[in-house]
Scaffold this motif. Structure first.
Motif, PDB file in Angstrom:
ATOM      1  N   ALA A  33       0.869  -1.181   0.000  1.00 13.48           N
ATOM      2  CA  ALA A  33       0.000   0.000   0.000  1.00 13.48           C
ATOM      3  C   ALA A  33       0.902   1.226   0.000  1.00 13.48           C
ATOM      4  O   ALA A  33       2.034   1.170   0.492  1.00 13.48           O
ATOM      5  CB  ALA A  33      -0.903   0.003   1.228  1.00 13.48           C
ATOM      6  N   LYS A  93       5.167  -5.350   7.696  1.00 14.33           N
ATOM      7  CA  LYS A  93       4.229  -5.741   8.747  1.00 14.33           C
ATOM      8  C   LYS A  93       4.936  -6.410   9.935  1.00 14.33           C
ATOM      9  O   LYS A  93       4.507  -6.281  11.080  1.00 14.33           O
ATOM     10  CB  LYS A  93       3.194  -6.700   8.144  1.00 14.33           C
ATOM     11  CG  LYS A  93       1.980  -6.918   8.994  1.00 14.33           C
ATOM     12  CD  LYS A  93       0.971  -7.779   8.276  1.00 14.33           C
ATOM     13  CE  LYS A  93      -0.232  -8.010   9.165  1.00 14.33           C
ATOM     14  NZ  LYS A  93      -1.210  -8.872   8.522  1.00 14.33           N
ATOM     15  N   ILE A 104      -6.268   4.639   2.687  1.00 15.94           N
ATOM     16  CA  ILE A 104      -5.117   3.973   2.072  1.00 15.94           C
ATOM     17  C   ILE A 104      -5.566   2.639   1.449  1.00 15.94           C
ATOM     18  O   ILE A 104      -6.003   1.719   2.148  1.00 15.94           O
ATOM     19  CB  ILE A 104      -3.977   3.761   3.098  1.00 15.94           C
ATOM     20  CG1 ILE A 104      -3.606   5.105   3.754  1.00 15.94           C
ATOM     21  CG2 ILE A 104      -2.761   3.109   2.437  1.00 15.94           C
ATOM     22  CD1 ILE A 104      -3.204   6.227   2.807  1.00 15.94           C
ATOM     23  N   MET A 121      -4.687  -1.468   2.210  1.00 12.36           N
ATOM     24  CA  MET A 121      -4.118  -1.507   3.563  1.00 12.36           C
ATOM     25  C   MET A 121      -4.599  -2.728   4.344  1.00 12.36           C
ATOM     26  O   MET A 121      -3.866  -3.284   5.160  1.00 12.36           O
ATOM     27  CB  MET A 121      -4.496  -0.215   4.294  1.00 12.36           C
ATOM     28  CG  MET A 121      -3.709   0.052   5.532  1.00 12.36           C
ATOM     29  SD  MET A 121      -1.937   0.168   5.215  1.00 12.36           S
ATOM     30  CE  MET A 121      -1.332  -0.979   6.427  1.00 12.36           C
ATOM     31  N   ALA A 170       1.137   5.009   1.336  1.00 15.29           N
ATOM     32  CA  ALA A 170       0.480   5.859   2.338  1.00 15.29           C
ATOM     33  C   ALA A 170       1.036   7.279   2.291  1.00 15.29           C
ATOM     34  O   ALA A 170       2.125   7.537   2.817  1.00 15.29           O
ATOM     35  CB  ALA A 170       0.651   5.259   3.725  1.00 15.29           C
ATOM     36  N   PRO A 193      -4.068  -1.844  10.655  1.00 17.70           N
ATOM     37  CA  PRO A 193      -4.569  -1.424   9.336  1.00 17.70           C
ATOM     38  C   PRO A 193      -5.728  -0.437   9.443  1.00 17.70           C
ATOM     39  O   PRO A 193      -6.023   0.283   8.493  1.00 17.70           O
ATOM     40  CB  PRO A 193      -5.041  -2.727   8.670  1.00 17.70           C
ATOM     41  CG  PRO A 193      -4.619  -3.824   9.558  1.00 17.70           C
ATOM     42  CD  PRO A 193      -4.266  -3.265  10.905  1.00 17.70           C
ATOM     43  N   PRO A 239      -5.005   3.542   8.352  1.00 16.83           N
ATOM     44  CA  PRO A 239      -4.068   2.797   9.217  1.00 16.83           C
ATOM     45  C   PRO A 239      -3.377   3.664  10.270  1.00 16.83           C
ATOM     46  O   PRO A 239      -3.257   4.875  10.104  1.00 16.83           O
ATOM     47  CB  PRO A 239      -3.022   2.287   8.216  1.00 16.83           C
ATOM     48  CG  PRO A 239      -3.021   3.301   7.122  1.00 16.83           C
ATOM     49  CD  PRO A 239      -4.427   3.842   7.036  1.00 16.83           C
ATOM     50  N   VAL A 276       4.310  -1.280   3.323  1.00 20.38           N
ATOM     51  CA  VAL A 276       3.771   0.054   3.020  1.00 20.38           C
ATOM     52  C   VAL A 276       4.928   0.961   2.637  1.00 20.38           C
ATOM     53  O   VAL A 276       5.984   0.920   3.271  1.00 20.38           O
ATOM     54  CB  VAL A 276       3.038   0.629   4.263  1.00 20.38           C
ATOM     55  CG1 VAL A 276       2.760   2.117   4.097  1.00 20.38           C
ATOM     56  CG2 VAL A 276       1.731  -0.110   4.528  1.00 20.38           C
TER      57      VAL A 276
END
Ligand SMILES: Cc1cc2nc3c(=O)[nH]c(=O)nc-3n(C[C@H](O)[C@H](O)[C@H](O)COP(=O)(O)OP(=O)(O)OC[C@H]3O[C@@H](n4cnc5c(N)ncnc54)[C@H](O)[C@@H]3O)c2cc1C
Length: 689
Positions: free
Chosen positions: A150, A223, A193, A196, A152, A231, A248, A202
């Motif tokens: 993702a 993660k 996002i 997510m 962000a 998230p 998130p 990310v």
């Protein structure tokens, strides 16, 4: 007269959008289409868009995209991908196929590319080697979790949205032991996002909150990093429910090597090599085009269901006996629904042409950008200012080159020399992309959303039900998100404000206008003349507005004066779309005879597409004329006489030139409208499968 026999198939599109010689892209189109019309379409039909949650059913889309090669499309072959070189056209074709059925499904694919783009564009080789092999779906015998990403940037109110300069996401030094890699604490809250919910990495935009870190950056978070990874709640979207969007809250400790583009240490301070704004500029350069293409795909996807609905509207009733016009043509007995469908279709064509042309130019630009960087590096030139100075030095050469290209008998030696000059070609392509990319995002999605409403209206009440074939009501609303995310209209208009008055772009515009005039001389019955005259009018207006002031003495064309600059940006987007549309029709006319499938009935197909272009060129002429009239006349004193405008005669001549060339545009619309009553369509829509 020959007219369109069947709806345009792959052979026609491959020629128009210039991938007839790209077997890799043709395969990508087929495999993506299979996912769109089976898995994605089935999810929509089964009501998965009615929940904000990311369900197991929705997740099946990811697996289907892995299997179809959509996930690995973005990767170079050495990382498990299968397309060598730039991927802009590939991304746009993928987005087109998915958005033909569902915009959320397209966004789901695009968001992964968005997450990877900072690494691809600005990452170090080590960062690419670290991330990219994990994106590729596991091969038989491999046991590993696929990485899904993702991007962000956007933050909770009142922070980052359109204005991305000041970030609340922070990075500070957590530990820095002598001789070891510094460890950084990253604190990032995101808003809206995409991906997510299931992302395990990310790429996040953060600012320094520590005197030992020099600037902002984009940083890679995993993660599994130490810290907390929430998230967040799903966004209660009204649209694109086949993508997962969350707010998130991330707070993790990561090594400094995760700063995208790397860093250096100067006087005890970590200096990121790439700031967050430099990284996002190059990310959005590429990823905004497919978003524009998505909305155009929706408009083109509406044609078949609308025609079927119109023709079948009265079948089965007593008053409509087979063979009667009411039975055979249904609503198409009336002129207006056919004319409106032509408008929808023409808008979809123009947007797709603009999107694919921009993608192809970006594919060339990618290589030029790398060439430019390597050349400047070899000359010891680095830093934004030094680079700008080096490029400014070749601007005159670029202008001289474009002047020669614009002449029928331009100096071959000057042209050849400039074509071999990486910096000149970079400048020319930079000028093109600086206008075409925001035009595509702005016009395709903004005007596209408006025209999606037209498409929905053509289906009557059915259009705003879940049962509507082609999911048109949902696509209408989805189009509004496409106009909003990755920078809403104001972002595109702001960029255009800074690019449309640049000398290299204006030189290109003059050449394009001359080309259009030459085309119009050969084909007076097309909209080429009206388009050329509209470009002349627009260029004159830009010049006039740049040197003129309002009664208070304030300049008219100015970045801060959005009432003027944004409107001129809108006008240029109309012009760019129409020009690209014409070029694609001419390409079909030129190359169609080489393909036996296309050659059969080509005359009617080309006539139809040319009529659609003429319809669209007339609309463009109207929009440009309206905008220019409002801006040029609208800032005069109301009690004054418009004829007191110093350049009144020039203005009148230019406007008259546009109007005069509208002759025949409604005849073209009538022909196109007749074609939509005659064209053969399949018995039933081919999705959901
Ligand atoms: C479903 C969805 C998915 C998204 N996915 C992501 C994602 O994956 N990653 C991510 O980082 N972001 C994502 N976004 C965020 C998206 O990019 C932003 O919503 C968008 O850029 C607009 O910002 P905003 O909502 O804060 O609007 P605002 O900034 O509040 O703008 C509101 C309005 O004011 C106008 N406006 C604002 N500033 C100006 C100005 N200076 N001049 C003139 N007009 C102005 C805008 O054009 C707009 O019309 C997503 C958003 C949605 C809805």
């Amino acid at each position: 007269m020959e007219t369109l026999r069947t709806l345009p198939g792959d052979d026609v599109r491959q020629i128009m959008w210039r991938f007839a010689d790209r077997f890799d892209l043709q395969m990508l189109v087929q495999s993506t289409r299979a996912v769109a019309r089976s898995v994605a379409a089935r999810l929509v039909a089964d009501g998965q868009r009615t929940t904000h949650e990311w369900t197991a059913e929705k997740a099946s889309l990811l697996t289907a995209m892995d299997g179809a090669g959509v996930t690995s499309m973005f990767l170079e072959p050495k990382y498990g991908g299968y397309i060598e070189g730039p991927k802009n056209l590939a991304m746009s074709l993928t987005a087109f196929e998915l958005a033909w059925v569902d915009g959320g499904a397209a966004t789901c694919a695009l968001a992964s590319d968005l997450a990877l783009a900072p690494i691809n564009e600005k990452g170090t080789e080590e960062q690419k080697d670290f991330v990219f092999p994990n994106i590729c779906p596991p091969q038989p015998g491999e046991d590993r979790e696929i990485w899904r990403g993702a991007f962000a940037l956007t933050e909770p109110l009142p922070y980052v949205g359109v204005d991305t300069g000041v970030l609340v996401g922070k990075v500070r030094v957590a530990e820095w032991e002598e001789g070891k890699e510094p460890m950084l604490q990253v604190d990032k809250r995101g808003r809206f996002i995409t991906n997510m919910e299931f992302a395990n990495f990310v790429t996040a935009a953060v600012a320094s909150d520590d005197p030992r870190i020099k600037s902002s950056c984009i940083i890679l978070l995993l993660k599994d990093d130490e810290g907390s990874w929430d998230p967040g709640a799903p966004t209660k979207k009204l649209v694109h429910q086949l993508s997962a969007t969350n707010d998130p809250v991330l707070n993790v400790k990561v090594p400094a090597s995760r700063i995208i583009g790397g860093y250096t240490v100067k006087d005890g301070v970590i200096v990121p090599n790439v700031s967050h704004s430099d990284a996002i500029a190059s990310v959005f350069t590429r990823t905004r085009i497919p978003v524009g293409v998505m909305t155009s795909a929706k408009l083109l996807s509406a044609v078949e269901p609308v025609i079927r609905y119109q023709r079948q509207r009265f079948r089965g009733g007593e008053a409509a006996q087979p063979g009667s016009p009411r039975y055979e043509l249904g609503l198409q007995m009336n002129e207006d629904p056919c004319h409106r469908l032509v408008d929808v279709w023409a808008t979809g064509e123009a947007g797709a042409s603009l999107g694919f042309e921009t993608s192809r130019i970006c594919d060339r630009f990618d290589a030029l950008e790398k060439g430019k960087e390597a050349l400047l590096h070899s000359q010891g030139i680095s830093g934004v200012r030094a680079e700008a100075k080096a490029l400014k030095a070749v601007q005159d050469k670029a202008l001289a080159y474009l002047a020669e290209v614009g002449k029928p008998d331009g100096d071959a030696a000057i042209i050849a020399d400039a074509e071999a000059d990486v910096l000149v070609q970079f400048l020319v392509h930079h000028a093109m992309t600086g206008v075409l990319i925001p035009s595509c995002k702005l016009w395709n999605t903004g005007f596209g959303a408006t025209m999606m409403r037209e498409a929905v209206s053509l289906m009557g009440g059915y259009g705003i039900t879940e049962d509507c074939p082609g999911f048109l009501g949902m696509k209408w609303m989805d189009a509004q998100l496409e106009a909003t995310y990755e920078g809403p209209e104001s972002v595109q208009r702001r960029q255009l404000t800074t690019t449309i008055d640049q000398p290299v772009f204006l030189a290109l515009c003059r050449n394009w206008t001359a080309e259009l005039k030459a085309i119009a001389a050969d084909r007076p019955a097309t909209g080429a003349g009206a388009l050329a005259a509209s470009m002349d009018l627009w260029m004159w207006a830009l010049d006039y507005l740049t040197k003129s002031k309002d009664p208070q003495g304030k300049p008219l064309f100015h970045a801060k004066r959005q009432g003027v600059s944004f409107a001129m940006a809108d006008a240029v987007a109309w012009l760019m779309a129409a020009r690209c549309q014409l070029l694609d029709v001419l390409e079909l006319e030129a190359k169609g005879p080489e393909n036996p499938v296309v050659a059969d009935g080509l005359e009617g197909t080309v006539q139809f597409f040319m009529d659609l272009f003429t319809v669209h060129a007339a609309r463009t002429a109207g929009e440009v004329g309206r905008i220019v009239a409002e801006l040029v006349l609208g800032y005069l004193q109301p009690e004054g006489d418009a004829a007191s405008l110093p350049e009144w005669e020039t203005y009148c001549n230019l406007r008259c030139a546009v109007e005069a060339r509208l002759a025949g545009c409604r005849l073209a619309k009538d022909r196109a409208a007749h074609a939509v009553t005659q064209v053969m369509i399949p018995e039933a829509l081919d999705y959901p499968q």
